[in-house]
Design an enzyme around this catalytic site. Structure first.
Site, PDB file in Angstrom:
ATOM      1  CB  ILE A 195       3.156   2.060  -7.429  1.00 47.69           C
ATOM      2  CG1 ILE A 195       4.368   2.925  -7.804  1.00 47.69           C
ATOM      3  CG2 ILE A 195       2.547   1.433  -8.684  1.00 47.69           C
ATOM      4  CD1 ILE A 195       5.559   2.175  -8.395  1.00 47.69           C
ATOM      5  CG  PHE A 255      -2.181   0.847   0.980  1.00 44.91           C
ATOM      6  CD1 PHE A 255      -2.986   0.673  -0.139  1.00 44.91           C
ATOM      7  CD2 PHE A 255      -2.511   1.842   1.883  1.00 44.91           C
ATOM      8  CE1 PHE A 255      -4.097   1.466  -0.356  1.00 44.91           C
ATOM      9  CE2 PHE A 255      -3.619   2.648   1.679  1.00 44.91           C
ATOM     10  CZ  PHE A 255      -4.414   2.458   0.557  1.00 44.91           C
ATOM     11  N   GLY A 256       1.906   1.203  -0.822  1.00 42.91           N
ATOM     12  CA  GLY A 256       2.799   2.352  -0.992  1.00 42.91           C
ATOM     13  C   GLY A 256       2.279   3.251  -2.106  1.00 42.91           C
ATOM     14  NE  ARG A 305      12.829  -4.354  -9.617  1.00 42.51           N
ATOM     15  CZ  ARG A 305      12.428  -3.193 -10.121  1.00 42.51           C
ATOM     16  NH1 ARG A 305      11.282  -3.103 -10.787  1.00 42.51           N
ATOM     17  NH2 ARG A 305      13.174  -2.117  -9.986  1.00 42.51           N
ATOM     18  CD  GLU A 359      12.311  -7.680 -16.385  1.00 39.85           C
ATOM     19  OE1 GLU A 359      11.469  -7.931 -15.513  1.00 39.85           O
ATOM     20  OE2 GLU A 359      12.742  -6.547 -16.613  1.00 39.85           O
ATOM     21  CG  HIS A 416      10.687  -3.774 -16.427  1.00 37.62           C
ATOM     22  ND1 HIS A 416      11.547  -4.444 -15.608  1.00 37.62           N
ATOM     23  CD2 HIS A 416      10.255  -2.697 -15.707  1.00 37.62           C
ATOM     24  CE1 HIS A 416      11.650  -3.809 -14.438  1.00 37.62           C
ATOM     25  NE2 HIS A 416      10.868  -2.746 -14.481  1.00 37.62           N
ATOM     26  CB  ILE A 417       6.829  -0.475 -20.846  1.00 40.17           C
ATOM     27  CG1 ILE A 417       5.511  -1.265 -20.863  1.00 40.17           C
ATOM     28  CG2 ILE A 417       7.791  -0.967 -21.914  1.00 40.17           C
ATOM     29  CD1 ILE A 417       4.667  -1.020 -22.106  1.00 40.17           C
ATOM     30  N   GLY A 418       6.613  -0.099 -17.204  1.00 33.18           N
ATOM     31  CA  GLY A 418       5.820   0.656 -16.222  1.00 33.18           C
ATOM     32  C   GLY A 418       6.144   2.149 -16.217  1.00 33.18           C
ATOM     33  CB  THR A 473       3.353  -3.110 -12.418  1.00 31.69           C
ATOM     34  OG1 THR A 473       2.767  -2.840 -11.135  1.00 31.69           O
ATOM     35  CG2 THR A 473       2.260  -3.245 -13.457  1.00 31.69           C
TER      36      THR A 473
HETATM   37  C1  DGY Z   1      11.820   0.990 -11.319  1.00 28.70           C
HETATM   38  O1  DGY Z   1      12.019   2.211 -11.334  1.00 28.70           O
HETATM   39  O2  DGY Z   1      12.033   0.310 -10.321  1.00 28.70           O
HETATM   40  C2  DGY Z   1      11.282   0.378 -12.560  1.00 28.70           C
HETATM   41  O3  DGY Z   1      11.084  -0.968 -12.461  1.00 28.70           O
HETATM   42  C3  DGY Z   1      12.171   0.698 -13.726  1.00 28.70           C
HETATM   43  O4  DGY Z   1      11.508   1.696 -14.369  1.00 28.70           O
END
Ligand code: DGY
Length: 329
Positions: free
Chosen positions: A156, A153-154, A243, A272, A290-292, A241
């Protein structure tokens, strides 16, 4: 002598320009293998290395390194052994905040994309298999009225909650799975009365979409394993999204192939960029590279923050976003 920076992959100009104004910059065009990176860091030719999530900054590298600092161009820093960095007086810094909204957008995109079978539908059109509207064509599932479970619950997770609430989802969360930590009303802030805290077991069993927002640590590696997957709802979807290694990817493939779960939306992978055997063949998945954080603005901001961290460390000052602020004590 001016500062010397090693940058392990080209970064957007806001960052590179800042570094170039302050000193000598060496930018690697090809991804260095671990031996070469270790050699460069031990050479004494650089004050600070600006790294990316794919660079492994482990204890052997840090023990030999002659660096003041590591500016990791990411908010996550699981690629850096922080204990070894601190033990070797190497400051580590990261880029929090700037990628929150972009990453939450991708989490929501994966929720919608898996629910509405967007990859299968797009492929059907491109392959010329769309022959006109049909009542039963590509039926997916609703997101409104369904339960989004947030593991973490951070920043993001909260930004994802905002989006999900706007889509009419019910949001439950567990702040630090698998352990229990009670969140106070003050900590809930604007979410009080809108989202509900539950224990990890309940989150697993009640979520229609289980979205992962925890850092990768020894305590969260394989947080979602075969046993957890076996307790999820039969139509549930795993969204990652954060790891890759938070999910046991081989167990996920089995659960997607044979049940019990319904789908997965992944932006990150356990090994990955390799995918677990069978994952790419499964229709009930949406798989992203990995395009978050991958918007032009956000990647520029990340590069700028990384450069500011690197500049401060090269001057021997505490960087704006230190991960181990006591490293030089
Ligand atoms: C992060 O910042 O940790 C992302 O996974 C890379 O953009």
């Amino acid at each position: 002598m001016s500062a010397r920076f090693l940058v392990t992959a080209p970064i957007p100009s806001p960052g590179l320009d800042l570094l170039r104004c302050a000193g000598e910059v060496t930018v690697l065009q090809d991804q260095p293998d671990s031996a070469f990176l270790r050699h460069l860091c031990a050479s004494g030719n650089f004050d600070v290395v600006l790294t990316h999530t794919r660079d492994v900054i482990d204890a052997p590298l840090l023990e030999q390194a002659q660096l003041r600092g590591v500016a990791n161009n990411a908010v996550g820093f699981n690629n850096v052994d922080i204990a070894a960095a601190t033990a070797n007086n190497t400051m580590v810094a990261n880029t929090p905040g700037v990628l929150t909204a972009a990453t939450a957008d991708i989490a929501m995109l994966l929720i919608l994309g898996t629910a509405r079978r967007v990859v299968e539908a797009d492929t059907m059109v491109r392959e010329g298999r769309f022959h006109g509207w049909e009542p039963g064509l590509m039926l997916g599932s609703d997101v409104s009225g369904r339960v989004l479970g947030l593991a973490g619950f951070g920043r993001i997770a909260r930004a994802t909650a905002h989006r999900a609430l706007a889509f009419g989802m019910d949001v439950i969360f567990t702040p630090r799975p698998p352990v229990h930590r009670e969140v106070s009303l003050t900590e809930l802030g604007e979410f009080a009365g809108k989202v509900k805290q539950v224990r990890w077991n309940e989150l697993v069993e009640h979520s229609d979409f289980l979205s992962l927002h925890v850092p990768l640590t020894d305590g969260t590696r394989h947080l979602v394993n075969a046993s957890v997957l076996s307790r999820m709802k039969s139509e549930a979807v795993v969204i990652n999204t954060a790891r890759g290694p938070i999910v046991d990817e081989a167990a996920l493939v089995q659960a997607l192939k044979n049940g019990p779960i319904g789908g997965a939306g992944l932006d990150v992978y356990e090994h990955e960029p390799a995918l677990a055997p069978g994952l790419a063949e499964l229709p009930n998945t949406v798989l992203l590279p990995h395009i978050g954080s991958a918007t032009v603005r956000v990647r520029g901001e990340m590069a700028r923050l990384s450069a500011l961290n690197a500049l401060a460390m090269a001057r021997g000052e505490l960087p704006p976003h230190p991960v181990n602020p006591g490293a030089w004590d």
